[in-house]
Design a protein around this motif. Structure first.
Motif, PDB file in Angstrom:
ATOM      1  N   ASP A   1      -4.104  10.394  -4.041  1.00 51.01           N
ATOM      2  CA  ASP A   1      -3.992   8.963  -3.765  1.00 51.01           C
ATOM      3  C   ASP A   1      -3.193   8.719  -2.489  1.00 51.01           C
ATOM      4  O   ASP A   1      -3.531   7.844  -1.683  1.00 51.01           O
ATOM      5  CB  ASP A   1      -3.314   8.242  -4.933  1.00 51.01           C
ATOM      6  CG  ASP A   1      -4.166   8.222  -6.186  1.00 51.01           C
ATOM      7  OD1 ASP A   1      -5.400   8.326  -6.057  1.00 51.01           O
ATOM      8  OD2 ASP A   1      -3.600   8.117  -7.291  1.00 51.01           O
ATOM      9  N   GLN A   2      -2.128   9.472  -2.320  1.00 50.88           N
ATOM     10  CA  GLN A   2      -1.285   9.308  -1.135  1.00 50.88           C
ATOM     11  C   GLN A   2      -2.079   9.567   0.143  1.00 50.88           C
ATOM     12  O   GLN A   2      -1.997   8.810   1.116  1.00 50.88           O
ATOM     13  CB  GLN A   2      -0.085  10.252  -1.212  1.00 50.88           C
ATOM     14  CG  GLN A   2       0.889   9.903  -2.311  1.00 50.88           C
ATOM     15  CD  GLN A   2       1.972  10.945  -2.490  1.00 50.88           C
ATOM     16  OE1 GLN A   2       2.059  11.900  -1.720  1.00 50.88           O
ATOM     17  NE2 GLN A   2       2.817  10.777  -3.501  1.00 50.88           N
ATOM     18  N   ARG A   3      -2.870  10.617   0.125  1.00 55.05           N
ATOM     19  CA  ARG A   3      -3.669  10.969   1.301  1.00 55.05           C
ATOM     20  C   ARG A   3      -4.712   9.895   1.592  1.00 55.05           C
ATOM     21  O   ARG A   3      -4.908   9.500   2.750  1.00 55.05           O
ATOM     22  CB  ARG A   3      -4.335  12.326   1.094  1.00 55.05           C
ATOM     23  CG  ARG A   3      -5.086  12.854   2.312  1.00 55.05           C
ATOM     24  CD  ARG A   3      -5.434  14.318   2.135  1.00 55.05           C
ATOM     25  NE  ARG A   3      -6.109  14.585   0.868  1.00 55.05           N
ATOM     26  CZ  ARG A   3      -5.584  15.305  -0.128  1.00 55.05           C
ATOM     27  NH1 ARG A   3      -4.373  15.810  -0.019  1.00 55.05           N
ATOM     28  NH2 ARG A   3      -6.262  15.495  -1.242  1.00 55.05           N
TER      29      ARG A   3
ATOM     30  N   VAL B   1      -4.707   6.647   0.756  1.00 56.04           N
ATOM     31  CA  VAL B   1      -4.092   5.405   1.235  1.00 56.04           C
ATOM     32  C   VAL B   1      -3.555   5.578   2.653  1.00 56.04           C
ATOM     33  O   VAL B   1      -3.679   4.678   3.490  1.00 56.04           O
ATOM     34  CB  VAL B   1      -2.976   4.943   0.274  1.00 56.04           C
ATOM     35  CG1 VAL B   1      -2.260   3.715   0.827  1.00 56.04           C
ATOM     36  CG2 VAL B   1      -3.559   4.627  -1.099  1.00 56.04           C
ATOM     37  N   LEU B   2      -2.967   6.739   2.949  1.00 51.75           N
ATOM     38  CA  LEU B   2      -2.475   6.997   4.306  1.00 51.75           C
ATOM     39  C   LEU B   2      -3.620   6.932   5.313  1.00 51.75           C
ATOM     40  O   LEU B   2      -3.473   6.360   6.405  1.00 51.75           O
ATOM     41  CB  LEU B   2      -1.803   8.362   4.367  1.00 51.75           C
ATOM     42  CG  LEU B   2      -1.347   8.824   5.764  1.00 51.75           C
ATOM     43  CD1 LEU B   2      -0.311   7.873   6.338  1.00 51.75           C
ATOM     44  CD2 LEU B   2      -0.800  10.247   5.706  1.00 51.75           C
TER      45      LEU B   2
ATOM     46  N   MET C   1       0.827  -1.203   0.000  1.00 52.29           N
ATOM     47  CA  MET C   1       0.000   0.000   0.000  1.00 52.29           C
ATOM     48  C   MET C   1       0.863   1.254   0.000  1.00 52.29           C
ATOM     49  O   MET C   1       0.580   2.230  -0.706  1.00 52.29           O
ATOM     50  CB  MET C   1      -0.938  -0.018   1.202  1.00 52.29           C
ATOM     51  CG  MET C   1      -1.936  -1.163   1.183  1.00 52.29           C
ATOM     52  SD  MET C   1      -2.898  -1.300   2.712  1.00 52.29           S
ATOM     53  CE  MET C   1      -3.838   0.224   2.640  1.00 52.29           C
TER      54      MET C   1
ATOM     55  N   GLY D   1       1.828   7.419  -6.554  1.00 51.72           N
ATOM     56  CA  GLY D   1       0.640   8.105  -7.048  1.00 51.72           C
ATOM     57  C   GLY D   1       0.683   9.604  -6.818  1.00 51.72           C
ATOM     58  O   GLY D   1       1.696  10.164  -6.392  1.00 51.72           O
TER      59      GLY D   1
ATOM     60  N   HIS E   1       2.461   1.824  -3.432  1.00 50.57           N
ATOM     61  CA  HIS E   1       1.425   2.277  -4.354  1.00 50.57           C
ATOM     62  C   HIS E   1       1.115   3.764  -4.132  1.00 50.57           C
ATOM     63  O   HIS E   1       1.001   4.544  -5.091  1.00 50.57           O
ATOM     64  CB  HIS E   1       0.166   1.438  -4.142  1.00 50.57           C
ATOM     65  CG  HIS E   1      -1.040   1.941  -4.876  1.00 50.57           C
ATOM     66  ND1 HIS E   1      -1.228   1.729  -6.223  1.00 50.57           N
ATOM     67  CD2 HIS E   1      -2.127   2.645  -4.443  1.00 50.57           C
ATOM     68  CE1 HIS E   1      -2.381   2.270  -6.600  1.00 50.57           C
ATOM     69  NE2 HIS E   1      -2.935   2.835  -5.541  1.00 50.57           N
ATOM     70  N   ALA E   2       0.997   4.171  -2.881  1.00 45.33           N
ATOM     71  CA  ALA E   2       0.686   5.563  -2.575  1.00 45.33           C
ATOM     72  C   ALA E   2       1.810   6.488  -3.017  1.00 45.33           C
ATOM     73  O   ALA E   2       1.567   7.541  -3.619  1.00 45.33           O
ATOM     74  CB  ALA E   2       0.427   5.718  -1.079  1.00 45.33           C
TER      75      ALA E   2
ATOM     76  N   THR F   1      -2.004  -2.675  -6.202  1.00 45.54           N
ATOM     77  CA  THR F   1      -0.698  -2.162  -5.806  1.00 45.54           C
ATOM     78  C   THR F   1       0.456  -2.869  -6.508  1.00 45.54           C
ATOM     79  O   THR F   1       1.593  -2.406  -6.445  1.00 45.54           O
ATOM     80  CB  THR F   1      -0.496  -2.290  -4.288  1.00 45.54           C
ATOM     81  OG1 THR F   1      -0.597  -3.681  -3.896  1.00 45.54           O
ATOM     82  CG2 THR F   1      -1.546  -1.501  -3.522  1.00 45.54           C
TER      83      THR F   1
END
Length: 228
Positions: free
Chosen positions: A33-35, A37-38, A22, A29, A25-26, A111
């Motif tokens: 997307d990062q926010r 997934v976090l 995960m 991106g 993958h973030a 991912t």
């Protein structure tokens, strides 16, 4: 791909592997997307029951953990459901919060393109591409190139391209033969070549079909498979 279950003797290592997937993958991106997934990772590390595959937490608690308002929670949780990363196991009622689950297979499928960023040891451990000794080419065999599946017009055309890119062997075996039967009240109808084919898809691959269709058109909520 076999589903990784974070239970048993190697549970701790499997959890780290899933979270690492995960994370990679973030990081590959965009900031949105990062926010997202976090925020999901925050729920997993603080409230997720790995053994029972249960996440039970109210929107107010999520908002406090994420430092956002409840409207943002509703929006991001809807995005995660649309991705297929979280599923509703039991709908909340009479003051009880909904019990959610994680679709680990879907998370790992999405991912997988970023696994190589972690390293070859991770790829080998997760069942990705393994380096193998090069074999001498067989000059008597002409390699067969499967045609690319380009996105076509319509919901099913776009969903087909996504499914083919995700797992071409599975696509060729089970999805390529489906015909578009049109949409009815937010439901996409797909026509399978036989009753057996339709039954297998309903039993084993319906959720994957739904996810691909939702990504092609967020207005399509259901998929119905009929035998031709």
């Amino acid at each position: 791909m076999g589903l990784i279950r974070a239970v048993g003797r190697e549970a701790a290592a499997k959890k780290y592997d899933i979270l690492s997937a995960m994370m990679a993958h973030a990081l590959a991106g965009d900031p949105g997307d990062q926010r997202l997934v976090l925020r999901l990772m925050a729920l997993i590390t603080t409230r997720y029951n790995w053994q029972g595959d249960e996440l039970a937490i109210g929107q107010r608690e999520i908002a406090r953990l994420w430092c956002v308002d409840e409207r943002t929670v509703k929006r991001d949780m809807a995005r995660l459901r649309a991705l297929g990363w979280i599923t509703v196991k039991r709908q909340g009622a009479r003051g009880r919060v909904s019990v959610l689950g994680l679709d680990l297979e879907r998370i790992l499928l999405d991912t997988r393109p970023a696994w190589a960023n972690i390293g070859p040891d991770y790829l080998a451990r997760m069942g990705g591409d393994r380096p193998e000794a090069a074999a001498p080419p067989d000059t008597t065999v002409v390699p067969f190139r499967r045609p690319e599946i380009a996105p076509a017009d319509g919901v099913w055309g776009r969903a087909r391209a996504h499914l083919a890119a995700e797992d071409r062997a599975l696509f060729d075996a089970w999805f390529a033969g489906l015909a578009d039967g049109g949409t009815e009240n937010g439901c996409l109808v797909l026509i399978a070549p036989s009753r057996f084919h339709a039954a297998y898809l309903r039993t084993h691959l319906l959720e994957r079909l739904r996810t691909a269709v939702r990504r092609a058109d967020g207005g399509i909520a259901q998929v119905r498979i009929e035998a031709g």
